[in-house]
Motif scaffolding. Structure first.
Motif, PDB file in Angstrom:
ATOM      1  N   GLY A   1       1.019  -1.187   0.027  1.00  0.00           N
ATOM      2  CA  GLY A   1      -0.732   0.317   0.404  1.00  0.00           C
ATOM      3  C   GLY A   1       0.890   1.197   0.343  1.00  0.00           C
ATOM      4  N   LYS A   2       1.874   1.460  -0.293  1.00  0.00           N
ATOM      5  CA  LYS A   2       3.105   2.044  -0.529  1.00  0.00           C
ATOM      6  C   LYS A   2       3.032   3.179  -1.654  1.00  0.00           C
ATOM      7  N   ASN A   3       3.407   4.617  -1.948  1.00  0.00           N
ATOM      8  CA  ASN A   3       3.832   4.189  -3.245  1.00  0.00           C
ATOM      9  C   ASN A   3       4.795   5.079  -3.199  1.00  0.00           C
ATOM     10  N   LEU A   4       6.154   5.012  -3.565  1.00  0.00           N
ATOM     11  CA  LEU A   4       7.303   5.730  -3.387  1.00  0.00           C
ATOM     12  C   LEU A   4       7.793   6.449  -4.985  1.00  0.00           C
ATOM     13  N   ASP A   5       8.320   6.775  -4.974  1.00  0.00           N
ATOM     14  CA  ASP A   5       9.122   8.224  -6.466  1.00  0.00           C
ATOM     15  C   ASP A   5      10.143   6.402  -7.055  1.00  0.00           C
ATOM     16  N   GLU A   6      10.001   7.068  -8.173  1.00  0.00           N
ATOM     17  CA  GLU A   6      11.148   6.790  -9.257  1.00  0.00           C
ATOM     18  C   GLU A   6      12.305   6.451  -8.849  1.00  0.00           C
ATOM     19  N   THR A   7      12.610   7.701  -8.274  1.00  0.00           N
ATOM     20  CA  THR A   7      13.827   7.582  -7.415  1.00  0.00           C
ATOM     21  C   THR A   7      14.213   7.021  -6.396  1.00  0.00           C
TER      22      THR A   7
END
Ligand code: A3P
Length: 259
Positions: free
Chosen positions: A176-182
């Motif tokens: 359930g996480k949404n992390l940036d590409e970097t």
């Protein structure tokens, strides 16, 4: 049952419901069986040597939003205690042949496990499921059959190896996480075999030599797919494939035996 290694260690194991276990686990058996996960618990359910440490580090890196320093707060065995913590299960499987090779070297260096004997002897022990924690076939088949009935994310070592970013993204979504590409790229980098081999929080270098003797075989040994080809004879491979077909009959699981 007591097995004595050539090092003179006496390893006491007990068979519980057909599975060989270390005595410490047997002592905890009632507690383990009555374990009930809370809705937001996350369980990592791996067969030994399938890449447990790898997926543990990936999960913690995601949980900590890629913060490397936070992931240095403790050794991996403390950040992910076995069985005491849990969310929905996340089995991670690795092809049986590489698991066997990895487990063989692990038993050589781990003085809390029985001595594996010769490679030929170990081959038989493994395909008969007479290793601590039981049969690879039962473990993988069991979880595979459960995967659509519960909230389970089934991962393969070989897939993480081939496309780590894609697989890490799957874990991230499952959590359930949404992390940036970097951040994702950083997690890929920090959980590479080379990085984890150098990282004292993941490479077991803090474990005493009397328990794990890394001069016999390092805990972070090779981290590759297909090392079985350096161990299996042609005859062993044929025999293994036959056993595999029988034991895994009826499952749609394809472990790419040609790996
Ligand atoms: P090898 O012995 O084949 O090298 P576990 O953590 O379940 O005990 O699994 C250990 C196996 O996973 C070892 O396999 C180890 O090298 C491999 N491993 C650990 N971290 C890894 C990583 N970051 N990338 C690839 N393989 C990794």
């Amino acid at each position: 049952m007591a097995l004595t290694s050539e090092l003179g260690k006496q390893i006491k194991l007990k068979e519980v419901e057909g599975t060989l276990l270390q005595l410490a686990t047997v002592d905890n058996w009632n507690q383990i069986q009555s374990f009930e996960a809370k809705p937001d618990d996350l369980l990592i359910c791996t067969y030994p040597k399938a890449g447990t440490t790898w997926i543990q580090e990936i999960v913690d890196m995601i949980e900590q939003n890629g913060d490397v320093e936070k992931c240095q707060r403790a050794i991996i065995q403390q950040r992910h205690p076995f069985i005491e913590w849990a969310r929905p299960p996340q089995p991670s499987a690795r092809n049986a042949k590489d698991c066997m090779v990895s487990y063989y070297h692990f038993q050589r260096m781990n003085h809390k496990l029985p001595d594996p004997g010769t490679w030929e002897e170990y081959f038989e022990t493994f395909i008969n499921g007479k290793v601590v924690w039981g049969s690879w076939f039962d473990h993988v088949k069991g979880w595979w059959e459960m995967k659509d009935r519960y909230q389970i994310l089934f991962l393969f070592y070989e897939d993480i190896k081939r496309d780590p970013k894609h697989e890490i993204q799957k874990v991230m979504k499952f959590m359930g996480k949404n992390l940036d590409e970097t951040v994702l790229d950083k997690i890929v980098q920090e959980t590479s075999f080379e990085k984890m081999k150098e990282n004292p929080m993941t490479n077991r270098s803090t474990v005493s030599k009397s328990i794990m003797d890394q001069s016999i075989s390092p805990f972070m040994r090779k981290g590759t797919v297909g090392d079985w080809k350096n161990h299996f004879t042609v005859a062993q491979n044929e025999r293994f494939d036959e056993v595999y077909r029988k034991k895994m009959e009826g499952t749609s699981i394809n472990f790419c035996m040609e790996l």
